[in-house]
Design a protein around this motif. Structure first.
Motif, PDB file in Angstrom:
ATOM      1  N   ILE A 191     130.777  46.311 -18.559  1.00 49.18           N
ATOM      2  CA  ILE A 191     131.917  46.232 -17.636  1.00 49.18           C
ATOM      3  C   ILE A 191     132.255  44.757 -17.481  1.00 49.18           C
ATOM      4  N   GLY A 192     133.477  44.387 -17.808  1.00 47.19           N
ATOM      5  CA  GLY A 192     133.878  42.991 -17.702  1.00 47.19           C
ATOM      6  C   GLY A 192     134.259  42.443 -19.065  1.00 47.19           C
ATOM      7  N   SER A 193     135.068  41.377 -19.053  1.00 46.99           N
ATOM      8  CA  SER A 193     135.507  40.776 -20.319  1.00 46.99           C
ATOM      9  C   SER A 193     135.614  39.252 -20.181  1.00 46.99           C
ATOM     10  N   GLY A 194     134.908  38.699 -19.183  1.00 50.50           N
ATOM     11  CA  GLY A 194     134.946  37.250 -18.959  1.00 50.50           C
ATOM     12  C   GLY A 194     133.918  36.520 -19.823  1.00 50.50           C
ATOM     13  N   ASN A 195     133.578  35.313 -19.396  1.00 52.35           N
ATOM     14  CA  ASN A 195     132.664  34.478 -20.184  1.00 52.35           C
ATOM     15  C   ASN A 195     131.305  35.136 -20.404  1.00 52.35           C
ATOM     16  N   VAL A 196     130.723  35.652 -19.321  1.00 49.14           N
ATOM     17  CA  VAL A 196     129.380  36.226 -19.429  1.00 49.14           C
ATOM     18  C   VAL A 196     129.417  37.477 -20.297  1.00 49.14           C
ATOM     19  N   ALA A 197     130.380  38.359 -20.019  1.00 47.97           N
ATOM     20  CA  ALA A 197     130.498  39.588 -20.811  1.00 47.97           C
ATOM     21  C   ALA A 197     130.671  39.251 -22.289  1.00 47.97           C
ATOM     22  N   THR A 198     131.523  38.274 -22.571  1.00 47.75           N
ATOM     23  CA  THR A 198     131.820  37.915 -23.957  1.00 47.75           C
ATOM     24  C   THR A 198     130.584  37.384 -24.670  1.00 47.75           C
ATOM     25  N   HIS A 199     129.863  36.453 -24.029  1.00 44.46           N
ATOM     26  CA  HIS A 199     128.702  35.859 -24.700  1.00 44.46           C
ATOM     27  C   HIS A 199     127.589  36.889 -24.898  1.00 44.46           C
ATOM     28  N   ILE A 200     127.386  37.760 -23.909  1.00 49.04           N
ATOM     29  CA  ILE A 200     126.341  38.784 -24.070  1.00 49.04           C
ATOM     30  C   ILE A 200     126.742  39.781 -25.158  1.00 49.04           C
ATOM     31  N   ALA A 201     127.978  40.221 -25.128  1.00 49.86           N
ATOM     32  CA  ALA A 201     128.429  41.208 -26.128  1.00 49.86           C
ATOM     33  C   ALA A 201     128.258  40.655 -27.541  1.00 49.86           C
ATOM     34  N   LYS A 202     128.658  39.404 -27.734  1.00 53.37           N
ATOM     35  CA  LYS A 202     128.517  38.793 -29.068  1.00 53.37           C
ATOM     36  C   LYS A 202     127.051  38.666 -29.473  1.00 53.37           C
ATOM     37  N   ALA A 203     126.213  38.275 -28.511  1.00 59.34           N
ATOM     38  CA  ALA A 203     124.790  38.123 -28.812  1.00 59.34           C
ATOM     39  C   ALA A 203     124.186  39.468 -29.217  1.00 59.34           C
ATOM     40  N   LEU A 204     124.610  40.536 -28.546  1.00 59.27           N
ATOM     41  CA  LEU A 204     124.101  41.871 -28.886  1.00 59.27           C
ATOM     42  C   LEU A 204     124.548  42.275 -30.292  1.00 59.27           C
ATOM     43  N   LYS A 205     125.823  42.043 -30.567  1.00 58.96           N
ATOM     44  CA  LYS A 205     126.315  42.396 -31.908  1.00 58.96           C
ATOM     45  C   LYS A 205     125.547  41.625 -32.991  1.00 58.96           C
ATOM     46  N   ASN A 206     125.271  40.344 -32.703  1.00 61.16           N
ATOM     47  CA  ASN A 206     124.566  39.505 -33.687  1.00 61.16           C
ATOM     48  C   ASN A 206     123.196  40.048 -34.071  1.00 61.16           C
ATOM     49  N   VAL A 207     122.560  40.797 -33.160  1.00 63.50           N
ATOM     50  CA  VAL A 207     121.243  41.365 -33.494  1.00 63.50           C
ATOM     51  C   VAL A 207     121.362  42.874 -33.736  1.00 63.50           C
ATOM     52  N   ASN A 208     122.606  43.317 -33.998  1.00 58.93           N
ATOM     53  CA  ASN A 208     122.856  44.719 -34.350  1.00 58.93           C
ATOM     54  C   ASN A 208     122.500  45.719 -33.257  1.00 58.93           C
ATOM     55  N   VAL A 209     122.602  45.304 -32.001  1.00 65.07           N
ATOM     56  CA  VAL A 209     122.539  46.280 -30.911  1.00 65.07           C
ATOM     57  C   VAL A 209     123.957  46.809 -30.715  1.00 65.07           C
ATOM     58  N   GLN A 210     124.114  48.110 -30.713  1.00 64.96           N
ATOM     59  CA  GLN A 210     125.463  48.661 -30.624  1.00 64.96           C
ATOM     60  C   GLN A 210     126.046  48.510 -29.223  1.00 64.96           C
ATOM     61  N   VAL A 211     127.205  47.876 -29.139  1.00 69.74           N
ATOM     62  CA  VAL A 211     127.956  47.858 -27.885  1.00 69.74           C
ATOM     63  C   VAL A 211     128.929  49.032 -27.971  1.00 69.74           C
ATOM     64  N   LEU A 212     128.718  49.989 -27.093  1.00 70.43           N
ATOM     65  CA  LEU A 212     129.437  51.253 -27.213  1.00 70.43           C
ATOM     66  C   LEU A 212     130.840  51.126 -26.618  1.00 70.43           C
ATOM     67  N   ASN A 213     130.910  50.949 -25.313  1.00 72.16           N
ATOM     68  CA  ASN A 213     132.202  50.897 -24.622  1.00 72.16           C
ATOM     69  C   ASN A 213     132.321  49.634 -23.775  1.00 72.16           C
ATOM     70  N   ILE A 214     133.551  49.176 -23.659  1.00 75.21           N
ATOM     71  CA  ILE A 214     133.830  48.047 -22.764  1.00 75.21           C
ATOM     72  C   ILE A 214     134.981  48.449 -21.854  1.00 75.21           C
ATOM     73  N   TRP A 215     134.794  48.183 -20.553  1.00 78.63           N
ATOM     74  CA  TRP A 215     135.900  48.396 -19.623  1.00 78.63           C
ATOM     75  C   TRP A 215     136.091  47.116 -18.803  1.00 78.63           C
TER      76      TRP A 215
END
Lengths: 255, 255
Positions: free
Chosen positions: B6-30
């Motif tokens: 939930i969220g699309s700011g700085n923290v959400a963005t950096h965490i989401a990218k970090a998860l993708k980088n280690v192949n953890v699936q980010v399912l949904n974003i709101w």
């Protein structure tokens, strides 16, 4: 080019080593502290001379005075027979303090040095000033051998630099100390906050500080500011800092 | 493990990218901001969902709430049917704000993020808390995938961390800004002082700040302190800071 050095403290040590690294001969070293002079001289294959008068008559092209600010005038007097360029390394002392010499200038490294900590001298900004163009060029030649960042800076500008360095270095370090003590008193490791300190310093390498200001004050987040003030009731000194800086950040939000 | 955000700011963005980088699936974003949610979702191959209720019933194991502090309670209410672990990413909000859930915790990255600036997430300290051991272990597993620095931190300690971060990050940055303005008003390039800022932050990686304090105040160099105060007469705000911090440094010289 050959250089002699007065002093054996942090600045003298880092400059002497940087010169040796690029094969500039450090001829003689003199210091109030004879033992330290010998230690440094050994490190850079120089001679530790017992009498400052030996430097007055040696063959160096430049003598660098890297001693405490209030000792510069006295050292300068003792070097009255020296024929090369006399330059001090202080951020706060005017070039005119060396006016009794024919050739003089300033060779100020804008950096915080610790004896125990090595650093890459090629990144240290060197701020130069001299009493004429010829001497300035000679200082520039020497400076360019050991650093990529060589600036011509007037005595007036150097005063500003020295003041700015207090805000950019001495005060942030004190604030790091408060953070460290807050953590220690709550069983938290100082390590946990070190990446934040590093990134904060990194950010302003490519952005203006005012553009990357974060925190409750710039967000005008009164609830958090009040909470923090409450937590600092037992530390009135830190509370004073918190309130003064937060108020200024709030007032300057628009910049 | 699958994560929704939930969220699309700085923290959400950096965490989401970090998860993708280690192949953890980010399912949904709101996000309140649908457009930003889509931008972020595209970056990490997630779905930007239009209704937050979609996340309540999705298949993620963990939902991270990375929104402004005062929006967390409301978001929590809207996720009441969610079965996985609900964790917020705030430094200042107590874990209890999520108490209406069965599984909840805190996933707080102690770092200053800018959207435009990349950083190595593996160095970002992650401060975790959860309502039971099982959930804590699951948060730890996720955290360890993206960071080398994972800490278990209570809500009380997290408050202290958040306050310490103001002293270690927000206030130093404001002081960098004063230095930058002092230089600019005297035709000096901010670049000249950047290596000093870097080295000051580097020094405390291996030493306690109080052990490496430098400057006129800790030397009790009254002459320089007076000169500096004189130079700041036209900037009463900066003079206030100079005097307050210098006095404290002088008083704490012995520590």
């Amino acid at each position: 080019m050959r250089v002699s050095i007065i002093g054996s403290g942090n600045v003298a040590t880092h400059i002497a080593k940087a010169l040796k690294n690029v094969n500039v001969q450090v001829l003689n070293i003199w210091s109030y502290n004879v033992k330290n002079a010998k230690v440094l001289a050994n490190k850079v294959d120089a001679d530790a001379v017992a009498e400052i008068s030996r430097i007055s008559i040696d063959d160096s092209d430049i003598v660098l005075i890297a001693v405490k600010d209030d000792a510069i005038a006295n050292i300068s007097l003792q070097l009255k027979d020296y024929k090369g360029i006399v330059a001090h390394t202080s951020g706060a002392v005017a070039m005119d303090s060396l006016v009794s010499h024919k050739n003089y200038g300033v060779f100020y490294p804008l950096q915080t040095f610790s004896k125990q900590k090595e650093l890459d001298f090629s990144n240290v900004p060197l701020c130069l000033e001299a009493n004429n163009e010829t001497n300035l060029n000679q200082l520039k030649t020497l400076a360019s051998l050991i650093s990529k960042s060589v600036y011509e800076v007037s005595s007036e500008q150097r005063k500003i630099l020295h003041l700015a360095a207090v805000f950019a270095c001495n005060f942030p370090n004190y604030l790091y100390g408060i953070a460290q003590q807050l953590l220690a008193r709550n069983q938290l490791d100082f390590d946990i906050i070190k990446p934040l300190i590093t990134e904060t310093a990194n950010k302003i390498q490519t952005a203006l500080p005012m553009e990357v200001q974060t925190g409750p004050a710039v967000r005008n987040d009164e609830q958090t500011l009040k909470k923090h003030e409450g937590m600092l009731q037992k530390h009135p000194e830190w509370l004073n800092i918190y309130q003064l800086l937060s108020n200024q950040i709030k007032n300057n939000r628009s910049y």
